[in-house]
Structures are given as C-alpha cells and as structure tokens.
Write a protein that holds these residues in place. Sequence first.
Motif, mmCIF file in Angstrom:
data_model
loop_
_atom_site.group_PDB
_atom_site.id
_atom_site.type_symbol
_atom_site.label_atom_id
_atom_site.label_comp_id
_atom_site.label_asym_id
_atom_site.label_seq_id
_atom_site.Cartn_x
_atom_site.Cartn_y
_atom_site.Cartn_z
ATOM 1 N N UNK A 102 0.932 -1.273 -0.163
ATOM 2 C CA UNK A 102 -0.184 0.108 0.112
ATOM 3 C C UNK A 102 0.885 1.207 0.071
ATOM 4 N N UNK A 103 1.872 1.116 0.608
ATOM 5 C CA UNK A 103 2.848 2.348 0.715
ATOM 6 C C UNK A 103 3.664 2.471 -0.545
ATOM 7 N N UNK A 104 3.616 1.506 -1.626
ATOM 8 C CA UNK A 104 4.408 1.853 -2.504
ATOM 9 C C UNK A 104 5.999 1.390 -2.425
ATOM 10 N N UNK A 105 6.270 0.554 -1.375
ATOM 11 C CA UNK A 105 7.460 0.104 -1.290
ATOM 12 C C UNK A 105 7.846 -1.090 -2.071
ATOM 13 N N UNK A 106 6.808 -2.073 -1.927
ATOM 14 C CA UNK A 106 7.166 -3.167 -2.752
ATOM 15 C C UNK A 106 5.543 -3.383 -3.532
ATOM 16 N N UNK A 107 5.771 -4.406 -4.559
ATOM 17 C CA UNK A 107 4.551 -4.409 -5.375
ATOM 18 C C UNK A 107 4.318 -5.873 -5.610
ATOM 19 N N UNK A 108 3.119 -6.596 -5.440
ATOM 20 C CA UNK A 108 2.843 -8.065 -5.721
ATOM 21 C C UNK A 108 2.928 -8.121 -6.916
ATOM 22 N N UNK A 109 3.511 -9.211 -7.667
ATOM 23 C CA UNK A 109 3.471 -9.667 -9.209
ATOM 24 C C UNK A 109 3.219 -10.988 -9.359
ATOM 25 N N UNK A 110 1.945 -11.545 -9.314
ATOM 26 C CA UNK A 110 1.864 -12.985 -9.072
ATOM 27 C C UNK A 110 2.303 -13.652 -7.952
ATOM 28 N N UNK A 111 3.132 -14.476 -8.125
ATOM 29 C CA UNK A 111 3.465 -15.013 -6.553
ATOM 30 C C UNK A 111 4.787 -14.546 -6.069
ATOM 31 N N UNK A 112 5.349 -13.576 -6.696
ATOM 32 C CA UNK A 112 6.694 -12.858 -5.943
ATOM 33 C C UNK A 112 6.348 -11.336 -5.678
ATOM 34 N N UNK A 113 7.436 -10.691 -5.181
ATOM 35 C CA UNK A 113 7.112 -9.284 -5.100
ATOM 36 C C UNK A 113 8.458 -8.453 -5.436
ATOM 37 N N UNK A 114 8.038 -7.312 -6.107
ATOM 38 C CA UNK A 114 9.320 -6.681 -6.731
ATOM 39 C C UNK A 114 9.328 -5.459 -5.701
ATOM 40 N N UNK A 115 10.767 -5.173 -5.543
ATOM 41 C CA UNK A 115 11.132 -3.929 -4.878
ATOM 42 C C UNK A 115 10.951 -2.705 -5.842
ATOM 43 N N UNK A 116 9.726 -1.751 -5.244
ATOM 44 C CA UNK A 116 9.802 -0.558 -5.931
ATOM 45 C C UNK A 116 10.425 0.736 -5.410
ATOM 46 N N UNK A 117 10.573 0.791 -4.171
ATOM 47 C CA UNK A 117 11.143 1.842 -3.440
ATOM 48 C C UNK A 117 12.241 1.409 -2.634
ATOM 49 N N UNK A 118 13.580 1.298 -3.345
ATOM 50 C CA UNK A 118 14.690 0.531 -2.302
ATOM 51 C C UNK A 118 14.967 1.395 -1.323
ATOM 52 N N UNK A 119 15.092 2.766 -1.685
ATOM 53 C CA UNK A 119 15.520 3.743 -0.606
ATOM 54 C C UNK A 119 14.676 3.757 0.671
ATOM 55 N N UNK A 120 13.215 3.735 0.213
ATOM 56 C CA UNK A 120 12.461 3.704 1.356
ATOM 57 C C UNK A 120 12.552 2.395 2.357
ATOM 58 N N UNK A 121 12.842 1.223 1.519
ATOM 59 C CA UNK A 121 12.755 -0.080 2.171
ATOM 60 C C UNK A 121 14.092 0.191 3.135
ATOM 61 N N UNK A 122 15.301 0.665 2.634
ATOM 62 C CA UNK A 122 16.453 0.929 3.487
ATOM 63 C C UNK A 122 16.112 1.810 4.715
ATOM 64 N N UNK A 123 15.313 2.724 4.688
ATOM 65 C CA UNK A 123 14.996 3.635 5.534
ATOM 66 C C UNK A 123 14.369 3.099 6.749
ATOM 67 N N UNK A 124 13.520 2.077 6.366
ATOM 68 C CA UNK A 124 12.777 1.232 7.349
ATOM 69 C C UNK A 124 13.446 -0.065 8.127
ATOM 70 N N UNK A 125 14.742 0.136 7.730
ATOM 71 C CA UNK A 125 15.718 -1.074 8.087
ATOM 72 C C UNK A 125 16.751 -0.294 9.000
ATOM 73 N N UNK A 126 16.839 -0.869 10.318
ATOM 74 C CA UNK A 126 17.929 -0.234 11.057
ATOM 75 C C UNK A 126 19.187 -0.436 10.728
ATOM 76 N N UNK A 127 20.355 0.292 11.047
ATOM 77 C CA UNK A 127 21.467 0.120 10.550
ATOM 78 C C UNK A 127 22.071 -1.232 11.060
ATOM 79 N N UNK A 128 21.886 -1.551 12.081
ATOM 80 C CA UNK A 128 22.213 -2.891 12.675
ATOM 81 C C UNK A 128 22.052 -4.129 11.809
ATOM 82 N N UNK A 129 21.001 -4.007 11.032
ATOM 83 C CA UNK A 129 20.694 -4.972 10.144
ATOM 84 C C UNK A 129 21.750 -5.207 8.823
ATOM 85 N N UNK A 130 22.312 -3.769 8.463
ATOM 86 C CA UNK A 130 22.905 -3.828 7.520
ATOM 87 C C UNK A 130 24.637 -3.987 7.588
ATOM 88 N N UNK A 131 24.884 -4.292 8.942
ATOM 89 C CA UNK A 131 26.300 -4.351 9.124
ATOM 90 C C UNK A 131 26.890 -5.719 8.279
#
Length: 219
Positions: free
Chosen positions: A190-219
């Motif tokens: 709904x927020x336009x971060x990812x989009x469902x395509x049949x049985x998979x999901x496509x990343x639409x807004x990678x920057x927003x996805x990253x912003x919702x991921x704490x730096x701890x996860x990206x080490x």
Amino acid sequence: MNITEQRIRNIFLQFHLSDMDLGDSALLRFAPGELILQEGMEMEYFLLVVSGKAKVCSASANGKDLLLCYYISEGIIGDVELMTGSHIANATISAVTEFICIGLPYKKYEEKLKQNLPFVNDIGRELASKLIRSSKKSVITALHTCEERLCAFILFAEQEGIFLETLTDTSKSIGASYRQTFRVMNMLCRDGVIRKENRVYRIVDRRELLSRTPDFYLE
C-alpha cells in the motif's frame, strides 16, 4: 558459469589447502531449488562454497521447519559436522540460485583436514562467525519490530529486485506469525515500497525500504 582452474586454486589457497593432495575433489553444481544436503542423512562431501546462494533450514522437534542463518553465499559447509566428528548433516541446505562448490569426499579427507592447523583455524573463525550471526538474530527478534525485521529480510533475500520467498518461510525466518507477516507485506505494498506480481514481490522503492531497516541489520 565457467569456473577456471585459477579460481579453484584460489579457493584452496584461501582455506590453506594448497599443500594437500586433493586429487579426489570434485566441482559440484546445483540448480536453483536442488537439494544440497538433507538433515539427518550421511554426508558424502565436505563443501567449499565457490559461488551462488543457498538456503539453510533445520527441523524442529515438532516437525516444523525452523530457518537458521537462511542464506549462505560463501565459506564452508560441513564445519560443524567435521569438528564434532559426525558424518550426519545437521541441517537441510538447498540451492536458491545456481550454487557451485568444491566437494572433498568426507571419509577420505576427514582426518587430513583435522590435522591441517591453519585450516582448523579457518573452521574456528567460521564457527565463531555463525555463533555471532545466531546471537544477532536472537537480539533482532527480541528488540525490533516485525516491519523492521521484514524489511531487512527482503533486502537480504532479494534477487535482482525480486523477493521470491513464500510468506510461510518468511514468517519463520523473521520470528513472526504468518498473519503478522501478511499484514506488514500488504502495508508495504500500500505504501508503494514493494509490489506484488503473481507469486513474487518486486522492490519498487529501495531507498524507502532501506530507511525502514535499522543500520544494525546492514552491518
């Protein structure tokens, strides 16, 4: 993928195996979805990862799958079994992408590998790294929200912008219920971060996805 002899020599050099007679080693290729190891079955090979991604699972006592480090793309497969003297695989591993590794016949090389001190030191570092990852996952599950864990997992598991995992496997991996995972996935759509395509999901807004991921996860 064409694997050169130099690439194989580099792998042996990386793990301090250049001075060993490894004439019986084999280059093994696994197609996406193909089983590499089956938990509870005897191991034929000790494996050195060359390239690709693989998924690691272990069955819980109640018969359900508990996803462990979930993906591996480098290092050693069979280190725990080697150091505990077990010939039985303690996890199920399947290829996610084409997965290439060097196989050393387990029974033939077991004792020789244990006598190679630099290699045993490599094993120690591998096991320590796995312990750290396991501890971090416990902290992540306890302290971060379902959305944060899910966003991090999508970034970790995506292949060229596509997230292929089922919601059942995803919920197990992030330590959430299926219902929670389904709700957050819908919110990300709904927020336009990812989009469902049949049985998979496509990343639409990678920057927003990253912003919702704490730096701890990206080490």
